[in-house]
Design an enzyme around this catalytic site. Structure first.
Site, PDB file in Angstrom:
ATOM      1  N   GLU A  53       4.805  -5.410   7.244  1.00 24.59           N
ATOM      2  CA  GLU A  53       3.738  -4.152   7.957  1.00 24.59           C
ATOM      3  C   GLU A  53       4.221  -4.095   9.483  1.00 24.59           C
ATOM      4  O   GLU A  53       3.909  -2.962   9.826  1.00 24.59           O
ATOM      5  CB  GLU A  53       2.371  -4.686   7.781  1.00 24.59           C
ATOM      6  CG  GLU A  53       1.487  -4.464   6.556  1.00 24.59           C
ATOM      7  CD  GLU A  53       1.829  -5.413   5.618  1.00 24.59           C
ATOM      8  OE1 GLU A  53       1.063  -5.789   4.630  1.00 24.59           O
ATOM      9  OE2 GLU A  53       2.590  -6.643   5.761  1.00 24.59           O
ATOM     10  N   GLY A  80       0.909  -5.182   0.837  1.00 24.58           N
ATOM     11  CA  GLY A  80      -0.180  -5.426  -0.010  1.00 24.58           C
ATOM     12  C   GLY A  80       0.088  -5.901  -1.345  1.00 24.58           C
ATOM     13  O   GLY A  80      -0.644  -6.717  -2.069  1.00 24.58           O
ATOM     14  N   GLU A  96      -0.072  -9.558  -0.692  1.00 22.58           N
ATOM     15  CA  GLU A  96      -1.343  -9.748  -0.767  1.00 22.58           C
ATOM     16  C   GLU A  96      -2.137 -10.000  -2.087  1.00 22.58           C
ATOM     17  O   GLU A  96      -2.752 -10.963  -2.237  1.00 22.58           O
ATOM     18  CB  GLU A  96      -2.044  -8.885   0.089  1.00 22.58           C
ATOM     19  CG  GLU A  96      -1.764  -9.021   1.701  1.00 22.58           C
ATOM     20  CD  GLU A  96      -2.105  -7.878   2.381  1.00 22.58           C
ATOM     21  OE1 GLU A  96      -2.750  -8.169   3.762  1.00 22.58           O
ATOM     22  OE2 GLU A  96      -1.962  -6.691   2.395  1.00 22.58           O
ATOM     23  N   ALA A 121       1.038  -1.350   0.046  1.00 19.94           N
ATOM     24  CA  ALA A 121      -0.007   0.045   0.031  1.00 19.94           C
ATOM     25  C   ALA A 121       0.988   1.388   0.044  1.00 19.94           C
ATOM     26  O   ALA A 121       1.889   1.184   0.463  1.00 19.94           O
ATOM     27  CB  ALA A 121      -0.775   0.165   1.362  1.00 19.94           C
TER      28      ALA A 121
HETATM   29  N1  T1G Z   1       4.576   3.347  -0.028  1.00 17.77           N
HETATM   30  C1  T1G Z   1       5.259   4.525  -0.239  1.00 17.77           C
HETATM   31  N2  T1G Z   1       6.440   4.800  -0.722  1.00 17.77           N
HETATM   32  C2  T1G Z   1       7.306   3.613  -0.744  1.00 17.77           C
HETATM   33  C3  T1G Z   1       6.900   2.333  -0.230  1.00 17.77           C
HETATM   34  C4  T1G Z   1       5.259   2.394  -0.153  1.00 17.77           C
HETATM   35  N3  T1G Z   1       4.767   1.036   0.116  1.00 17.77           N
HETATM   36  N4  T1G Z   1       7.931   1.525  -0.558  1.00 17.77           N
HETATM   37  C5  T1G Z   1       8.877   2.174  -0.884  1.00 17.77           C
HETATM   38  N5  T1G Z   1       8.491   3.444  -0.922  1.00 17.77           N
HETATM   39  C6  T1G Z   1       9.404   4.758  -1.439  1.00 17.77           C
HETATM   40  C7  T1G Z   1      10.691   5.188  -0.481  1.00 17.77           C
HETATM   41  O1  T1G Z   1      10.095   5.872   0.597  1.00 17.77           O
HETATM   42  C8  T1G Z   1      11.671   5.467  -1.361  1.00 17.77           C
HETATM   43  O2  T1G Z   1      11.263   7.034  -1.746  1.00 17.77           O
HETATM   44  C9  T1G Z   1      11.260   4.964  -2.713  1.00 17.77           C
HETATM   45  O3  T1G Z   1      10.013   4.316  -2.660  1.00 17.77           O
HETATM   46  C10 T1G Z   1      12.475   3.854  -2.936  1.00 17.77           C
HETATM   47  O4  T1G Z   1      12.344   2.983  -1.781  1.00 17.77           O
HETATM   48  C11 T1G Z   1      -2.822  -3.353   3.573  1.00 17.77           C
HETATM   49  C12 T1G Z   1      -1.290  -1.460   4.817  1.00 17.77           C
HETATM   50  C13 T1G Z   1      10.056  -2.369  -1.476  1.00 17.77           C
HETATM   51  C14 T1G Z   1      11.906  -3.469  -0.591  1.00 17.77           C
HETATM   52  O5  T1G Z   1       6.738  -2.214   3.959  1.00 17.77           O
HETATM   53  O6  T1G Z   1      10.839  -2.285   2.101  1.00 17.77           O
HETATM   54  O7  T1G Z   1       0.883  -2.774   2.256  1.00 17.77           O
HETATM   55  O8  T1G Z   1      13.113   8.050  -0.663  1.00 17.77           O
HETATM   56  O9  T1G Z   1      14.955   3.109  -1.444  1.00 17.77           O
HETATM   57  O10 T1G Z   1      15.635  -0.122  -1.493  1.00 17.77           O
HETATM   58  O11 T1G Z   1      -1.235  -5.205   4.082  1.00 17.77           O
HETATM   59  O12 T1G Z   1      11.120   0.149  -0.412  1.00 17.77           O
HETATM   60  O13 T1G Z   1      12.943   7.680  -3.019  1.00 17.77           O
HETATM   61  O14 T1G Z   1      11.601   9.305  -1.869  1.00 17.77           O
HETATM   62  O15 T1G Z   1      13.264   1.415  -0.139  1.00 17.77           O
HETATM   63  O16 T1G Z   1      14.690  -0.831  -3.744  1.00 17.77           O
HETATM   64  C15 T1G Z   1       4.084  -2.668   3.247  1.00 17.77           C
HETATM   65  C16 T1G Z   1       8.301  -0.712   2.210  1.00 17.77           C
HETATM   66  C17 T1G Z   1       3.195  -1.130   3.259  1.00 17.77           C
HETATM   67  C18 T1G Z   1       7.410  -2.234   2.220  1.00 17.77           C
HETATM   68  C19 T1G Z   1      12.296  -1.642  -2.353  1.00 17.77           C
HETATM   69  N6  T1G Z   1       5.261  -2.476   2.465  1.00 17.77           N
HETATM   70  N7  T1G Z   1       9.218  -0.675   1.039  1.00 17.77           N
HETATM   71  O17 T1G Z   1      13.703  -1.291  -1.449  1.00 17.77           O
HETATM   72  O18 T1G Z   1      13.748   1.060  -2.504  1.00 17.77           O
HETATM   73  S1  T1G Z   1       1.772  -1.243   4.234  1.00 17.77           S
HETATM   74  C20 T1G Z   1       6.554  -2.292   2.953  1.00 17.77           C
HETATM   75  C21 T1G Z   1      10.348  -1.521   1.247  1.00 17.77           C
HETATM   76  C22 T1G Z   1       0.790  -2.467   3.369  1.00 17.77           C
HETATM   77  C23 T1G Z   1      -1.403  -3.847   3.554  1.00 17.77           C
HETATM   78  C24 T1G Z   1      -0.486  -2.852   4.213  1.00 17.77           C
HETATM   79  C25 T1G Z   1      11.440  -1.176   0.119  1.00 17.77           C
HETATM   80  C26 T1G Z   1      11.433  -2.245  -1.148  1.00 17.77           C
HETATM   81  P1  T1G Z   1      12.379   8.079  -1.847  1.00 17.77           P
HETATM   82  P2  T1G Z   1      13.789   2.181  -1.390  1.00 17.77           P
HETATM   83  P3  T1G Z   1      14.639  -0.374  -2.443  1.00 17.77           P
END
Ligand code: T1G
Length: 698
Positions: A127, A104, A107, A63
């Site tokens: 999450e 997500g 999911e 998400a």
């Molecule tokens: N939403 C918004 N921005 C995101 C994002 C996300 N989910 N994931 C990454 N970014 C942005 C990050 O801030 C950065 O921005 C850029 O993308 C590159 O990220 C219902 C509610 C996927 C392993 O927890 O772990 O789903 O700094 O440098 O090293 O169940 O990003 O460039 O401005 O980390 O290649 C759950 C979070 C969400 C995964 C890639 N998902 N992301 O790593 O790139 S909650 C997460 C990561 C959810 C549902 C629930 C990593 C990555 P900027 P990066 P990377």
């Protein structure tokens, strides 16, 4: 087709690609476009099957976290709508997981009937690292795919696992050509709906006690956290309720978590960990210098740990010692360190040998002619460091970065010992340097943008969280530590017992309190630093280390000799020492300081508000550019509880008016010398602003 959803057909298979750079986060536009594309493909008679994939380096990163905490978009499908629609398709749907499938994103993949993953793709439901739980069926679908235990491990620990190492049942195939294989699988396989398959839940249904067992095993690792326990509670729903009912209850838990301070704190850490790497004072187009090889001067505890970071990152490093004996001792320590990791099965012998092979020892500065960066890590003495930098200046190649690991001394004074102060920077590592995540980079008055940018690149290369700060006494981390531990010492002189202060700070969420920490670091080291800093020179302000000095003079150095603030047995278990309590009473008497009962609230408020107050001064002086820089330093270098988001974020959560009111109170009643509220704090409260507002304005 929309901006973020692309479709194409191959062999009668509709390929739906999520294209929302940089990591295909599931924004409102993605949800809308994906639902439309799914329904269109399912209704299109020309379409035999469906493949879902991502553009770029990620499949779907989950998400869009930036949407959290904001009111939900009206008339936009939810992620659960997308997942239900994918699973309900009458045609086979296969997820072609080309990169990270997180939260997500996984999911969605679990809503598809099958999953093909690229070997380098990472999969998980992280999450919990955002202080919440999977909220779109993940806690119900993952156990059905991989079983309860494997699902609990993945969800509670929030890990992203490479496809090749995923538990069985998650990826049906692991292949380089994910889309090609997914098309073939989609044409070959019948529809299969995970929500209808409880087969992998049976074992757990027969052992309901496993959840309590699991919770027991979490106590040490997740002390102070709530979300990990909410994850267990949600997964447990899968054996207690039918799928649809359990999904509704999962959502309730998710919504509750989203509203908690822990979720706000953890989200702040997620974005700050990325933002901190972008230093506002360095122009965006400034490139770091090349970093292929390194040198380290001094192979003691810090020097050895620093050298290991380079070897761990695959870089060759030369360590210099004054003589062969000292060198052998230092290299021996490194070897012993690696051997310990091999013994624990966390490193192969082959990998250890490879890393040791990258570390070369020498007693000659001639071997520092080629490294791209040289880090000095000798003990804290300004004259010695100046001498070393003078020598280094004569041998290091033009353009080499000359760095000092000093934790308290003036980087500008050290730089002035060379003819190239623009190439000098502080790189303050934390002990043990090969383990602690923080690298406090210190920019001197004449450090160039390029040198500063190279120090930040160094952090990235050796997998540290690099934070750029300015030069002042103790830089950011230690300067704030002095303010916090000063209050801790005063509280002991005023009536609190050391173990009482340590318990209050431990319960607040730190791994240990200030007195246990001093005993670990060594009261002799603390005393020497005070000597070097001439801290004992009489001033008109209250001195904080009267008791600590006495303990040192009594030969009590802490854990290393079994007695400090506490007594330690052979297994290093500590116990309160009546002799220390008596000594403290003696010091209070000599200071004519009445002793009183002090509660945990006052201890936490005085210690943590002093920390925040010093942070406010540091921001005002520009020594730290943003509150998030301070938060990252304290979380990754000093054990500030991550779920509180760091001291400055936490201060905003407490509310600056309340914090200022309490600080005023302690300033007036307990410590007129050191607790005067910082002008920035007063100003923010007067303007009704927070540190976050201040940061946004700067
Ligand atoms: N939403 C918004 N921005 C995101 C994002 C996300 N989910 N994931 C990454 N970014 C942005 C990050 O801030 C950065 O921005 C850029 O993308 C590159 O990220 C219902 C509610 C996927 C392993 O927890 O772990 O789903 O700094 O440098 O090293 O169940 O990003 O460039 O401005 O980390 O290649 C759950 C979070 C969400 C995964 C890639 N998902 N992301 O790593 O790139 S909650 C997460 C990561 C959810 C549902 C629930 C990593 C990555 P900027 P990066 P990377």
């Amino acid at each position: 087709m929309t901006d973020v959803i692309k479709t194409a057909d191959r062999e009668g298979v509709r390929i739906i690609t999520i294209d929302n750079a940089p990591v295909n986060a599931i924004s409102a536009a993605v949800r809308t476009g994906l639902l439309a594309a799914t329904k269109a493909a399912d209704a299109d008679p020309a379409v035999k099957a469906i493949v879902v994939t991502g553009a770029g380096r990620a499949f779907i990163a989950g998400a869009d976290i930036r949407e959290f905490g904001k009111p939900p978009a009206v008339g936009v499908p939810t992620l659960r709508d997308n997942i239900a629609a994918l699973e309900a398709c009458s045609k086979t749907v296969v997820a072609a997981i080309n990169g990270a499938a997180a939260g997500g994103g996984l999911e969605i993949a679990l809503g598809c009937h099958y999953r093909v993953a690229h070997p380098k793709a990472v999969l998980g439901l992280p999450e919990v690292n955002l202080g919440t739980i999977p909220g779109a069926t993940g806690t119900q679908r993952l156990p059905r795919a991989v079983g309860i235990e494997a699902a609990l491990d993945m969800i509670v620990n929030g890990v992203l696992i490479p496809a090749a190492k995923c538990p069985p049942g998650l990826a049906d195939e692991v292949a380089e050509d994910v889309v090609g294989n997914a098309v073939a699988l989609a044409l070959a396989k019948p529809v299969r709906r995970l929500s209808k398959d409880d087969s992998k839940l049976a074992a757990a249904k027969a052992k309901p006690a496993l959840f309590d067992e699991y919770r027991k095993g979490m106590a040490r690792r997740f002390r102070g956290f709530t979300a990990p326990y909410k994850c267990v509670e949600a997964v447990e729903l899968s054996v207690k309720f039918p799928y649809a009912e359990a999904v509704a209850k999962e959502r309730e838990i998710f919504t509750w978590c989203q509203g908690q301070p822990e979720a706000r704190g953890m989200r702040h850490v997620f974005f700050s960990e990325r933002e901190v790497a972008r230093v506002p004072s360095i122009a965006k187009d400034v490139k770091p210098r090349e970093l292929k090889s390194a040198g380290v001067i001094g192979c003691g505890t810090m020097g050895g740990g620093i050298a290991m970071n380079f070897a761990n990152a695959g870089m060759s490093v030369t360590v210099i010692e004054t003589d062969t004996a000292a060198l052998e001792k230092g290299l021996g320590l490194i070897r012993k360190n690696y051997a310990g990791t091999v013994e624990k099965g966390r490193l192969s012998q082959a990998e250890m040998d490879k890393r040791m092979g990258l570390i070369k020892g020498s007693t000659s500065y001639d071997d520092l002619k080629t490294p791209d960066i040289v880090i000095e890590a000798v003990f804290e003495n300004l004259d010695l460091k100046k001498q070393i930098f003078g020598k280094l200046d004569r041998v290091a190649k033009p353009g080499a970065v000359l760095a000092t690991n000093t934790s308290t001394l003036d980087v500008d004074a050290i730089a002035a010992a060379t003819g190239r102060p623009q190439d000098v920077v502080g790189t303050h590592f934390f002990s043990p340097a090969n383990v602690m995540k923080l690298l406090e980079n210190v920019r001197g008055a004449r450090t160039s943008d390029e040198t500063a940018q190279t120090a930040m690149e160094l952090a990235r290369r050796i997998n540290k969280v690099g934070v750029m700060v300015g030069v002042c006494d103790g830089f950011v981390g230690n300067r704030m530590l002095y303010a916090y531990s000063r209050q801790a010492s005063f509280l002991v002189e005023e009536g609190a017992a050391p173990e009482q202060v340590d318990k209050a700070i431990y319960d607040f969420g730190f791994p240990m309190g200030p007195f246990q920490m001093s005993d670990l670091a060594g009261l002799d080291v603390g005393y020497m630093v005070r000597m070097e800093r001439k801290e004992r020179a009489p001033t008109n302000r209250r001195y904080a280390n009267a008791v600590a000095d006495r303990l040192y003079e009594l030969g009590r150095y802490g854990q290393k000799n079994g007695k400090g603030w506490y007594l330690y047995d052979a297994q290093r278990n500590r116990s309160a020492d009546p002799a220390v309590a008596a000594l403290i009473e003696q010091v209070s008497k000599e200071q004519c300081r009445p002793r009183r009962a002090i509660g945990a609230d006052e201890i936490v408020e005085r210690c943590m508000y002093a920390l925040v107050n010093e942070g406010a001064k540091i921001l005002d002086e520009g020594i730290a550019a943003r509150p998030l820089d301070i938060d990252m330093i304290w979380i990754f270098g000093y054990g500030f509880p991550r779920y509180r988001g760091g001291p400055m974020f936490w201060a905003d959560e407490v509310g600056l008016p309340k914090l200022l009111e309490r600080l005023e109170h302690y300033w007036k009643t307990a410590d007129r010398d050191w607790l005067e509220p910082a002008p920035l704090l007063r100003k923010l409260v007067k303007d009704g602003k927070t540190f976050r507002d201040w940061a946004a304005k700067v």
